[in-house]
Scaffold this motif. Sequence first.
Motif, mmCIF file in Angstrom:
data_model
loop_
_atom_site.group_PDB
_atom_site.id
_atom_site.type_symbol
_atom_site.label_atom_id
_atom_site.label_comp_id
_atom_site.label_asym_id
_atom_site.label_seq_id
_atom_site.Cartn_x
_atom_site.Cartn_y
_atom_site.Cartn_z
ATOM 1 N N SER A 1 8.919 49.455 11.296
ATOM 2 C CA SER A 1 8.847 48.032 11.643
ATOM 3 C C SER A 1 10.231 47.414 11.793
ATOM 4 O O SER A 1 11.208 47.874 11.185
ATOM 5 C CB SER A 1 8.058 47.261 10.579
ATOM 6 O OG SER A 1 8.739 47.300 9.333
ATOM 7 N N TRP A 2 10.311 46.375 12.628
ATOM 8 C CA TRP A 2 11.547 45.621 12.844
ATOM 9 C C TRP A 2 11.215 44.143 13.000
ATOM 10 O O TRP A 2 10.104 43.778 13.427
ATOM 11 C CB TRP A 2 12.246 46.058 14.137
ATOM 12 C CG TRP A 2 12.752 47.446 14.172
ATOM 13 C CD1 TRP A 2 13.965 47.918 13.755
ATOM 14 C CD2 TRP A 2 12.056 48.595 14.678
ATOM 15 N NE1 TRP A 2 14.063 49.263 13.971
ATOM 16 C CE2 TRP A 2 12.906 49.709 14.537
ATOM 17 C CE3 TRP A 2 10.785 48.775 15.239
ATOM 18 C CZ2 TRP A 2 12.532 50.986 14.924
ATOM 19 C CZ3 TRP A 2 10.411 50.045 15.622
ATOM 20 C CH2 TRP A 2 11.280 51.139 15.466
ATOM 21 N N ILE A 3 12.202 43.300 12.700
ATOM 22 C CA ILE A 3 12.119 41.887 13.067
ATOM 23 C C ILE A 3 12.740 41.751 14.454
ATOM 24 O O ILE A 3 13.322 42.706 14.982
ATOM 25 C CB ILE A 3 12.827 40.987 12.034
ATOM 26 C CG1 ILE A 3 14.316 41.346 11.934
ATOM 27 C CG2 ILE A 3 12.135 41.072 10.690
ATOM 28 C CD1 ILE A 3 15.114 40.394 11.036
ATOM 29 N N LEU A 4 12.650 40.561 15.046
ATOM 30 C CA LEU A 4 13.106 40.363 16.419
ATOM 31 C C LEU A 4 14.585 40.702 16.593
ATOM 32 O O LEU A 4 14.962 41.393 17.549
ATOM 33 C CB LEU A 4 12.840 38.916 16.853
ATOM 34 C CG LEU A 4 13.281 38.541 18.266
ATOM 35 C CD1 LEU A 4 12.652 39.460 19.306
ATOM 36 C CD2 LEU A 4 12.927 37.069 18.559
ATOM 37 N N LYS A 5 15.437 40.241 15.689
ATOM 38 C CA LYS A 5 16.868 40.502 15.806
ATOM 39 C C LYS A 5 17.144 41.997 15.794
ATOM 40 O O LYS A 5 17.954 42.506 16.587
ATOM 41 C CB LYS A 5 17.609 39.819 14.655
ATOM 42 C CG LYS A 5 19.121 39.988 14.696
ATOM 43 C CD LYS A 5 19.774 39.255 13.526
ATOM 44 C CE LYS A 5 21.286 39.459 13.538
ATOM 45 N NZ LYS A 5 21.939 38.749 12.393
ATOM 46 N N GLU A 6 16.463 42.731 14.919
ATOM 47 C CA GLU A 6 16.652 44.176 14.826
ATOM 48 C C GLU A 6 16.125 44.877 16.075
ATOM 49 O O GLU A 6 16.707 45.862 16.537
ATOM 50 C CB GLU A 6 15.931 44.709 13.589
ATOM 51 C CG GLU A 6 16.533 44.229 12.278
ATOM 52 C CD GLU A 6 15.666 44.555 11.078
ATOM 53 O OE1 GLU A 6 16.203 44.656 9.965
ATOM 54 O OE2 GLU A 6 14.424 44.712 11.255
ATOM 55 N N MET A 7 15.038 44.357 16.613
ATOM 56 C CA MET A 7 14.439 44.962 17.801
ATOM 57 C C MET A 7 15.366 44.832 19.005
ATOM 58 O O MET A 7 15.523 45.766 19.792
ATOM 59 C CB MET A 7 13.095 44.301 18.096
ATOM 60 C CG MET A 7 12.293 44.964 19.196
ATOM 61 S SD MET A 7 11.777 46.621 18.720
ATOM 62 C CE MET A 7 10.983 47.131 20.243
#
Length: 218
Positions: free
Chosen positions: A54-60
């Motif tokens: 899983s990732w958050i938007l910034k990480e994605m």
Amino acid sequence: MKYKLEWLYKVKSNDKIQCSSDWITGELAVQFAEELEATGKVTELYFYDEAGTSWILKEMKKLLAEVEEDPHEITVYFDGGFQKETNQAGLGAVIFFKQGKKKYRIRANQRFDEMESNNEAEYAAFYFALNILEDLGVHHLSCEFKGDSQGVLKQLEGEWPCYEETLNKWLDRIEEKMKTLGLLPKFTVIPRKENKEADKLATQALEGKDIFAKTLIL
């Protein structure tokens, strides 16, 4: 690689509804996430890949920027031909992939000696395609493998048993290679008429015609 979004949506009563998307490309997932966040009603927005990471938007966004120039969206066609008189095999592979914003196709073949059967040639062709993916630097991605050998693909899926020692050795070799590369395979059985290009490459290998060509698809 495909991604799925999950998020909580806040309605007027201040209740929150759990929502999720279909499996979509990374670029579309980021675009969709940005539009969702713009509503001001979304919280706990996460991206998930097919391996469950899983990732958050910034990480994605950072992830997509890092893999932009790596091969992705990969589809592999493979086929093996066999000459009983010489115990030789012809291995053929056609690989479609994206790199950056461009699409490419690789056509390759190889002649292989000391084969025992056409089924073994099919396994050898699959392994040959995996070696090309490794040379391309493909790793930790979902890949679709298409071929007209139902037995090979069903055995790779684990749906059909394999009783032949020689073929089991190829199975072990293939599974170990896919594990090393971190691939998430999808196996698709197709009619022979849809596998003509890989079949032709296998035949050309038996004829002594070595081919390796990378082509930009316009």
